[in-house]
Design a protein around this motif. Structure first.
Motif, PDB file in Angstrom:
ATOM      1  N   VAL A 271     -56.015   1.763  31.728  1.00  0.00           N
ATOM      2  CA  VAL A 271     -56.170   2.993  32.494  1.00  0.00           C
ATOM      3  C   VAL A 271     -57.526   3.596  32.129  1.00  0.00           C
ATOM      4  N   THR A 272     -58.190   4.158  33.118  1.00  0.00           N
ATOM      5  CA  THR A 272     -59.431   4.893  32.845  1.00  0.00           C
ATOM      6  C   THR A 272     -59.134   6.380  32.914  1.00  0.00           C
ATOM      7  N   LEU A 273     -59.415   7.071  31.812  1.00  0.00           N
ATOM      8  CA  LEU A 273     -59.322   8.530  31.799  1.00  0.00           C
ATOM      9  C   LEU A 273     -60.685   9.068  32.199  1.00  0.00           C
ATOM     10  N   ILE A 274     -60.671  10.008  33.139  1.00  0.00           N
ATOM     11  CA  ILE A 274     -61.937  10.564  33.642  1.00  0.00           C
ATOM     12  C   ILE A 274     -61.904  12.075  33.464  1.00  0.00           C
ATOM     13  N   ALA A 275     -62.923  12.602  32.805  1.00  0.00           N
ATOM     14  CA  ALA A 275     -63.034  14.055  32.633  1.00  0.00           C
ATOM     15  C   ALA A 275     -64.192  14.570  33.478  1.00  0.00           C
ATOM     16  N   HIS A 276     -63.971  15.739  34.092  1.00  0.00           N
ATOM     17  CA  HIS A 276     -65.013  16.406  34.860  1.00  0.00           C
ATOM     18  C   HIS A 276     -65.205  17.812  34.316  1.00  0.00           C
TER      19      HIS A 276
END
Ligand SMILES: [Fe+2]
Length: 159
Positions: free
Chosen positions: A136-141
């Motif tokens: 899984v790729t965790l993406i923060a913005h």
């Protein structure tokens, strides 16, 4: 020049010089000019081995385990910048969001009061169903009111 005049000029010179150096250092990492081009796209670190001062203070940095067990909660820390971005009335981080893959998972909003720093911890639980390929790729913005929308990511293996 008498002793009193000399001491006055040295003291004033030191204070002014110190303030100027501090202002220059702050301007390097936290420039206050609005660059409209930063609002036209999602900004990311271009070269991880040679980050710019703007990237160092704005790109989300995710700290999480590389491998987690299905169904077990774990901590994901999101820091806005490896040099943590300040929050004040004129220049602040408006929010931090965390996505699991393409799915929004959560968001924290900030007020420009200066009480909080943009460094938060989410507790995440992944399952094998949420990660069919085992990754899984965790993406923060985050969005800075002066420097636009920024993204950082971390890959996690789910066993
Ligand atoms: Fe900023």
């Amino acid at each position: 020049m008498d002793r009193r005049t000399f001491l006055k000029s040295v003291t004033i010179g030191t204070v002014v010089g110190g303030a100027a150096a501090t202002a220059l250092a702050a301007e390097k990492y936290f420039p206050v000019k609005v660059d409209q081009s930063l609002f036209e796209t999602i900004n990311r670190v271009k070269n991880p081995s040679n980050k710019t001062p703007l990237e160092k203070s704005h790109a989300p940095v995710l700290t999480a385990p590389q491998t987690v067990k299905s169904g077990e909660p774990f901590a994901v820390e999101v820091s806005i910048g490896e040099v943590v971005h300040p929050i004040g009335q004129a220049h602040w981080i408006e929010f931090i969001e965390l996505d699991i893959g393409n799915e929004p998972a959560g968001r924290i909003d900030f007020q420009p009061r200066g009480y909080l720093s943009p460094k938060v911890t989410f507790t995440v639980t992944l399952t094998k169903e949420s990660s069919p390929q085992g990754k899984v790729t965790l993406i923060a913005h985050q969005r800075c009111n002066l420097h636009g929308y920024w993204e950082g990511a971390a890959d996690i293996t789910v066993t």
